[in-house]
Design an enzyme around this catalytic site. Sequence first.
Site, PDB file in Angstrom:
ATOM      1  N   SER A 129     -19.634  32.283  -5.958  1.00 32.75           N
ATOM      2  CA  SER A 129     -20.798  33.020  -6.457  1.00 32.75           C
ATOM      3  C   SER A 129     -22.048  32.156  -6.384  1.00 32.75           C
ATOM      4  O   SER A 129     -21.978  30.920  -6.508  1.00 32.75           O
ATOM      5  CB  SER A 129     -20.540  33.403  -7.914  1.00 32.75           C
ATOM      6  OG  SER A 129     -21.733  33.812  -8.540  1.00 32.75           O
ATOM      7  N   TYR A 154     -18.110  30.724 -17.107  1.00 31.17           N
ATOM      8  CA  TYR A 154     -17.758  31.467 -15.886  1.00 31.17           C
ATOM      9  C   TYR A 154     -18.295  30.738 -14.657  1.00 31.17           C
ATOM     10  O   TYR A 154     -17.581  30.488 -13.684  1.00 31.17           O
ATOM     11  CB  TYR A 154     -18.326  32.891 -15.960  1.00 31.17           C
ATOM     12  CG  TYR A 154     -18.509  33.535 -14.614  1.00 31.17           C
ATOM     13  CD1 TYR A 154     -17.420  34.019 -13.898  1.00 31.17           C
ATOM     14  CD2 TYR A 154     -19.778  33.646 -14.039  1.00 31.17           C
ATOM     15  CE1 TYR A 154     -17.595  34.588 -12.646  1.00 31.17           C
ATOM     16  CE2 TYR A 154     -19.963  34.207 -12.791  1.00 31.17           C
ATOM     17  CZ  TYR A 154     -18.869  34.687 -12.098  1.00 31.17           C
ATOM     18  OH  TYR A 154     -19.047  35.232 -10.852  1.00 31.17           O
ATOM     19  N   LYS A 158     -16.432  28.577 -11.331  1.00 35.06           N
ATOM     20  CA  LYS A 158     -16.668  28.718  -9.879  1.00 35.06           C
ATOM     21  C   LYS A 158     -16.952  27.349  -9.265  1.00 35.06           C
ATOM     22  O   LYS A 158     -16.439  27.014  -8.203  1.00 35.06           O
ATOM     23  CB  LYS A 158     -17.827  29.679  -9.615  1.00 35.06           C
ATOM     24  CG  LYS A 158     -17.539  31.129  -9.979  1.00 35.06           C
ATOM     25  CD  LYS A 158     -16.466  31.753  -9.091  1.00 35.06           C
ATOM     26  CE  LYS A 158     -16.146  33.174  -9.477  1.00 35.06           C
ATOM     27  NZ  LYS A 158     -14.915  33.701  -8.856  1.00 35.06           N
TER      28      LYS A 158
HETATM   29  C1  UD1 Z   1     -24.542  37.887 -12.813  1.00 35.47           C
HETATM   30  C2  UD1 Z   1     -23.934  36.527 -12.608  1.00 35.47           C
HETATM   31  C3  UD1 Z   1     -23.441  36.382 -11.189  1.00 35.47           C
HETATM   32  C4  UD1 Z   1     -22.520  37.538 -10.836  1.00 35.47           C
HETATM   33  C5  UD1 Z   1     -23.266  38.846 -11.058  1.00 35.47           C
HETATM   34  C6  UD1 Z   1     -22.412  40.047 -10.733  1.00 35.47           C
HETATM   35  C7  UD1 Z   1     -24.800  34.363 -13.471  1.00 35.47           C
HETATM   36  C8  UD1 Z   1     -26.014  33.555 -13.794  1.00 35.47           C
HETATM   37  N1  UD1 Z   1     -24.985  35.541 -12.909  1.00 35.47           N
HETATM   38  O1  UD1 Z   1     -25.742  37.927 -12.034  1.00 35.47           O
HETATM   39  O2  UD1 Z   1     -22.761  35.179 -11.042  1.00 35.47           O
HETATM   40  O3  UD1 Z   1     -22.159  37.426  -9.478  1.00 35.47           O
HETATM   41  O4  UD1 Z   1     -23.661  38.902 -12.417  1.00 35.47           O
HETATM   42  O5  UD1 Z   1     -21.261  40.091 -11.503  1.00 35.47           O
HETATM   43  O6  UD1 Z   1     -23.720  33.931 -13.714  1.00 35.47           O
HETATM   44  N2  UD1 Z   1     -30.551  43.668 -16.087  1.00 35.47           N
HETATM   45  C9  UD1 Z   1     -31.292  44.527 -16.898  1.00 35.47           C
HETATM   46  N3  UD1 Z   1     -30.608  45.365 -17.748  1.00 35.47           N
HETATM   47  C10 UD1 Z   1     -29.257  45.377 -17.811  1.00 35.47           C
HETATM   48  C11 UD1 Z   1     -28.507  44.512 -16.975  1.00 35.47           C
HETATM   49  C12 UD1 Z   1     -29.197  43.666 -16.134  1.00 35.47           C
HETATM   50  O7  UD1 Z   1     -32.525  44.521 -16.857  1.00 35.47           O
HETATM   51  O8  UD1 Z   1     -28.717  46.161 -18.630  1.00 35.47           O
HETATM   52  C13 UD1 Z   1     -31.275  42.788 -15.179  1.00 35.47           C
HETATM   53  C14 UD1 Z   1     -31.025  41.304 -15.449  1.00 35.47           C
HETATM   54  O9  UD1 Z   1     -31.949  40.818 -16.375  1.00 35.47           O
HETATM   55  C15 UD1 Z   1     -31.206  40.717 -14.049  1.00 35.47           C
HETATM   56  C16 UD1 Z   1     -30.774  41.842 -13.102  1.00 35.47           C
HETATM   57  O10 UD1 Z   1     -30.809  43.040 -13.891  1.00 35.47           O
HETATM   58  O11 UD1 Z   1     -32.551  40.464 -13.824  1.00 35.47           O
HETATM   59  C17 UD1 Z   1     -29.394  41.642 -12.562  1.00 35.47           C
HETATM   60  O12 UD1 Z   1     -28.508  41.378 -13.646  1.00 35.47           O
HETATM   61  P1  UD1 Z   1     -26.926  41.399 -13.454  1.00 35.47           P
HETATM   62  O13 UD1 Z   1     -26.527  42.608 -12.706  1.00 35.47           O
HETATM   63  O14 UD1 Z   1     -26.317  41.150 -14.787  1.00 35.47           O
HETATM   64  O15 UD1 Z   1     -26.636  40.166 -12.477  1.00 35.47           O
HETATM   65  P2  UD1 Z   1     -27.055  38.614 -12.604  1.00 35.47           P
HETATM   66  O16 UD1 Z   1     -27.252  38.216 -14.004  1.00 35.47           O
HETATM   67  O17 UD1 Z   1     -28.124  38.354 -11.618  1.00 35.47           O
END
Ligand code: UD1
Length: 346
Positions: A129, A154, A158
């Site tokens: 990842s 997590y 990795k």
């Molecule tokens: C996380 C993990 C990554 C993993 C990925 C998919 C880390 C740092 N990141 O990535 O390793 O591969 O998940 O499983 O370990 N967001 C919202 N509202 C929500 C959910 C998310 O605004 O309810 C935003 C978050 O702030 C972020 C973006 O959407 O900016 C993506 O978030 P998310 O899908 O959780 O993925 P990551 O945190 O980037």
Amino acid sequence: MENRKKVIICGGTGFIGSHTSVELLSQGYQVVIADNLSNSERDILDRIETLSGHVPIFEEVDLTDEQACDRFFERHSNTSAVIHFAAFKAVGESVNKPLMYYKNNLQSTVNILRNMDRLSIPNFIFSSSATVYGDCEELPITEKSPILPASSPYGKTKQINESIIEDTFKAENNLAAAISLRYFNPIGGHLSGELGEVPIGPPNNLMPYITQTAIGVREQLSVFGNDYPTPDGTCIRDYIHVVDLAKAHLVALERLINKKNKSFYEIFNLGTGNGFSVMDVIKSFEKMAGQKLNYTFAPRRAGDQAATYADVTKAKNELGWVAELSIDEMTSSAWKWEQNYRRNLS
Ligand code: UD1
């Protein structure tokens, strides 16, 4: 008989594993899935069969159980390669239950590699990842970018797994070569709508939260932060369609089987190379689903970086692989899957 080769897919009923199983079976590989169904349902196997036209061999096995793992591998020692997806993946949960993550995500890899060596199964592909880059500030992120402290247990599993793999393949033994694939943000589902992500409980990730909100399972999406130093103030990520990702595993597998790899351990970033903001994803979803999404702006989520996206030059030059599906295809396939999945539940 190249295409009848047997490949073990650990975690083959999960989100990325199931899509990869479909791609391999469709290309004529014999697929053996090992999964303990801790985060997936058995009926995924029927979906894999329907989509690929081939039946995967399935064994319900806990790969952290040393003896069960040994027995499983002994039954399938005539295998060309192992692709290892079997892991826990919830960032927040790993902060609260670190030992559960270290035990599950590390012990399985050790057991798998020990058996591969013991039974001379030569090739290994690991589901890594972009989280291994930690809080990397240089953009785009290349494979040579520094590995900074990961933000969660997590993420650390990795990083540690990658070290275990590199050290093991470097040593004198019966193993040939390994590839770690560092995924950016995998989303979407099979274009048929028959396969996709099924989060247990409220989703942590953006895409399933959007589709569950749109279908009425969640009331409202919280957009975490709109004051980031990005054009629209929301975070930027490199979203990649899960089918593109699955195809990259096929290409990596053939590189190893055909001995086209340039060293005993290689690493590739897998993304599109393009960054999309949370608002870009919401707008794409609204356009493709033809409906407005109920969302609100909320405070930043702890640990989130403003922007991450991949440099995908190495995957393009070395693997000859590029992601082909657009953000609209990602959001529309995720939506198609959500609707299909809920329809089948009711
Ligand atoms: C996380 C993990 C990554 C993993 C990925 C998919 C880390 C740092 N990141 O990535 O390793 O591969 O998940 O499983 O370990 N967001 C919202 N509202 C929500 C959910 C998310 O605004 O309810 C935003 C978050 O702030 C972020 C973006 O959407 O900016 C993506 O978030 P998310 O899908 O959780 O993925 P990551 O945190 O980037």
